[in-house]
Motif scaffolding. Sequence first.
Motif, mmCIF file in Angstrom:
data_model
loop_
_atom_site.group_PDB
_atom_site.id
_atom_site.type_symbol
_atom_site.label_atom_id
_atom_site.label_comp_id
_atom_site.label_asym_id
_atom_site.label_seq_id
_atom_site.Cartn_x
_atom_site.Cartn_y
_atom_site.Cartn_z
ATOM 1 N N MET A 157 50.277 37.875 33.010
ATOM 2 C CA MET A 157 49.010 37.607 32.325
ATOM 3 C C MET A 157 48.892 38.336 30.991
ATOM 4 O O MET A 157 49.129 39.535 30.877
ATOM 5 N N TRP A 168 40.665 28.259 42.590
ATOM 6 C CA TRP A 168 41.847 28.984 43.069
ATOM 7 C C TRP A 168 42.502 28.324 44.277
ATOM 8 O O TRP A 168 43.639 28.636 44.613
ATOM 9 N N PHE A 193 44.509 41.571 32.211
ATOM 10 C CA PHE A 193 43.589 40.736 32.977
ATOM 11 C C PHE A 193 42.320 40.456 32.164
ATOM 12 O O PHE A 193 42.177 40.875 31.028
ATOM 13 N N SER A 194 41.388 39.782 32.825
ATOM 14 C CA SER A 194 40.215 39.256 32.109
ATOM 15 C C SER A 194 39.277 40.331 31.563
ATOM 16 O O SER A 194 39.268 41.472 32.032
ATOM 17 N N TYR A 226 34.586 28.116 36.968
ATOM 18 C CA TYR A 226 34.833 29.483 37.422
ATOM 19 C C TYR A 226 34.976 30.405 36.223
ATOM 20 O O TYR A 226 35.398 29.997 35.143
ATOM 21 N N ASN A 261 44.169 30.526 32.863
ATOM 22 C CA ASN A 261 42.983 30.623 33.712
ATOM 23 C C ASN A 261 41.790 31.136 32.910
ATOM 24 O O ASN A 261 41.516 30.570 31.837
ATOM 25 N N ASP A 262 41.064 32.113 33.392
ATOM 26 C CA ASP A 262 39.741 32.469 32.851
ATOM 27 C C ASP A 262 39.643 32.521 31.318
ATOM 28 O O ASP A 262 40.525 33.076 30.663
ATOM 29 N N TRP A 307 50.545 30.918 37.709
ATOM 30 C CA TRP A 307 49.985 32.227 37.362
ATOM 31 C C TRP A 307 51.080 33.302 37.274
ATOM 32 O O TRP A 307 51.958 33.362 38.145
ATOM 33 N N GLN A 313 43.208 33.840 29.801
ATOM 34 C CA GLN A 313 44.338 34.268 30.602
ATOM 35 C C GLN A 313 45.459 33.245 30.424
ATOM 36 O O GLN A 313 45.224 32.026 30.486
ATOM 37 N N ARG A 334 37.895 45.204 38.096
ATOM 38 C CA ARG A 334 38.329 44.401 36.948
ATOM 39 C C ARG A 334 37.239 43.557 36.285
ATOM 40 O O ARG A 334 36.161 43.399 36.788
ATOM 41 N N ASP A 335 37.651 42.995 35.145
ATOM 42 C CA ASP A 335 36.896 42.009 34.364
ATOM 43 C C ASP A 335 35.691 42.617 33.647
ATOM 44 O O ASP A 335 34.537 42.210 33.838
ATOM 45 N N GLU A 381 34.209 38.472 41.112
ATOM 46 C CA GLU A 381 35.016 38.633 39.893
ATOM 47 C C GLU A 381 34.190 38.243 38.658
ATOM 48 O O GLU A 381 33.150 37.589 38.769
HETATM 49 C C1 FRU Z 1 39.669 35.472 38.073
HETATM 50 C C2 FRU Z 1 40.757 36.518 38.032
HETATM 51 C C3 FRU Z 1 40.199 37.802 37.436
HETATM 52 C C4 FRU Z 1 41.418 38.471 36.901
HETATM 53 C C5 FRU Z 1 42.223 37.302 36.394
HETATM 54 C C6 FRU Z 1 43.707 37.483 36.490
HETATM 55 O O1 FRU Z 1 40.113 34.164 38.007
HETATM 56 O O2 FRU Z 1 41.264 36.729 39.318
HETATM 57 O O3 FRU Z 1 39.482 38.599 38.349
HETATM 58 O O4 FRU Z 1 41.117 39.382 35.886
HETATM 59 O O5 FRU Z 1 41.826 36.189 37.179
HETATM 60 O O6 FRU Z 1 44.373 36.428 35.894
#
Ligand code: FRU
Length: 531
Positions: free
Chosen positions: A77, A332, A106-107, A308, A49-50, A74, A66, A178-179, A231
């Motif tokens: 991670m 998502w 996570f991100s 995204y 993902n991200d 998913w 990710q 987060r992030d 996010e």
């Molecule tokens: C966004 C997200 C982030 C998180 C990550 C987890 O797509 O939900 O907020 O850090 O993915 O994989």
Amino acid sequence: MIAKTCVLLFFIAGVTGCEPEPEQQEGEVTFKEWYRPQFHYTPPSNWMNDPNGMFYYDGQYFLHHQYNPHGITWGHMSWYQAVSDDLVHWDHKGVVIPEEGNEMIFSGGAIVDHENTSGFGEEGETPIIATYSSHYTYEGEDPGFEQAQSLAYSLDGGQTFTKYEGNPVINHEDPDFRDPNVMWHEESDQWIMVVALPIQRKVAFYGSENLREWDHLSNFGPLGNTEGIWECPDFFELPVDGDPENTRWVMHVDINPGAIAGGSGSQYFIGDFDGTEFTLDEDATAFEIVEGAPDDQVLWTDYGTDFYAAISWSDIPEEDGRRLWLGWMSNWEYANVKPTSPWRSAQSIPRTVELVSVEDEIRMAQQPIEELQQLREDHHTLENINIENENISLDDRGVSGKAYEIIAELDAGTAEVFGIEVRGGDNQETVIGYDIEDEILFVDRTNSGDVGFNENFATVSEAPLSLNGETLKLQIFVDWSSVEVFAEDGTKVLTKRIFPHPESRDVRLFSEGGQANLVSMDFWSLRSIWD
Ligand code: FRU
């Protein structure tokens, strides 16, 4: 045998419902699998993902993302690393920051600590610092999770990372936190971190001199679209129309769900930053930004379904000067069930991000990076083709394929709706069209191929766009499973995943309700980056 069944099903039942061969699910990695993007980044296998931790160092662009080392949905991670010297061709390096124990990675972002402000470097070493969210899960009597901000550092130019023993460096009473993305702020002489408080629809600002100790500075939000959680913030200063004397700060935040095209998507805000607080410039926006704003009073980064968590590269050399980013080309709503294997998801093409004035307002403009032009081959130009209530296949003019770029100019003439169909096949097409009456540029994937794996996939995405009597100018990137459309000088972008049959290669012009005209078209097949 299974491949033949699929072809047979294609003829009997039409294209929809023809799933990729089960043998692919088990997964030999060939980079030629059904739907494998040919010029977009994908990991060889497994879930992605991200984009995370993107920086430039010593001639190389780093992209982390990710990643699930154990599966195609998913989970677990971790940060996976890929490296490029031209932003187009990528070397897969593997997991560099792994999940461990009850902590998932996570991100977040990454920066080069040139002055060794963090003190992680020794004897002239330049540390590279990744900032990520530790996602801790707890089982037992009081199950739950908690998120906090952590660091990992590299002392070998980004090849390997070590988690900081003092982690986490920032905690919060809100477990959804987060992030983190960090940037150097010259005027206040400190590192700034933006980090999301998703449930509260806020971005928190923190400041630090050494990246290890952080002070809370302020919160931004809730404002604009607050329907979904917030996010992956990114925050950067850009000149307006290239004028270094006239700059604004851009806050980019993702929302899930509730975005303009349905499901997850992203919005941005334009304003000023004084080293503590981000304040909106509503003159630049031309409407009052309120909490829970309606869709037409939100600045959307991309009007498609599949862009995204975009973040930008840090430490791009000054002589280059571009702000560059890419986003996760998914949503998502259906990310976990997209019909690809043995990998799942792709990143968008890298784009430049700029601020441009549109009359008295300021808007974000995105353009494909020019490095992509090295993939162009097999150039065809077309001019002055009338399209009168018909679909004209361009196949006999050499214009067709599965991965290509189009630059086109169309005149609406007397048509009500007109445009270009891509990845056309037997009863199959993705329509990029313009609706005169509604003044809308749209991408319609309702009949684009395999759309049946999720009930929310067969959508039409729309962007408002006024022609004001001018021609429609489009730049379009089509890959084996995506379409990216850039219009109105990059201020309107639509990104959408599609899963057409490999035999669907037609490019067609169409009009309804009158005669339109293709003024000009440049078409290039694009070479695979994996060859
Ligand atoms: C966004 C997200 C982030 C998180 C990550 C987890 O797509 O939900 O907020 O850090 O993915 O994989």
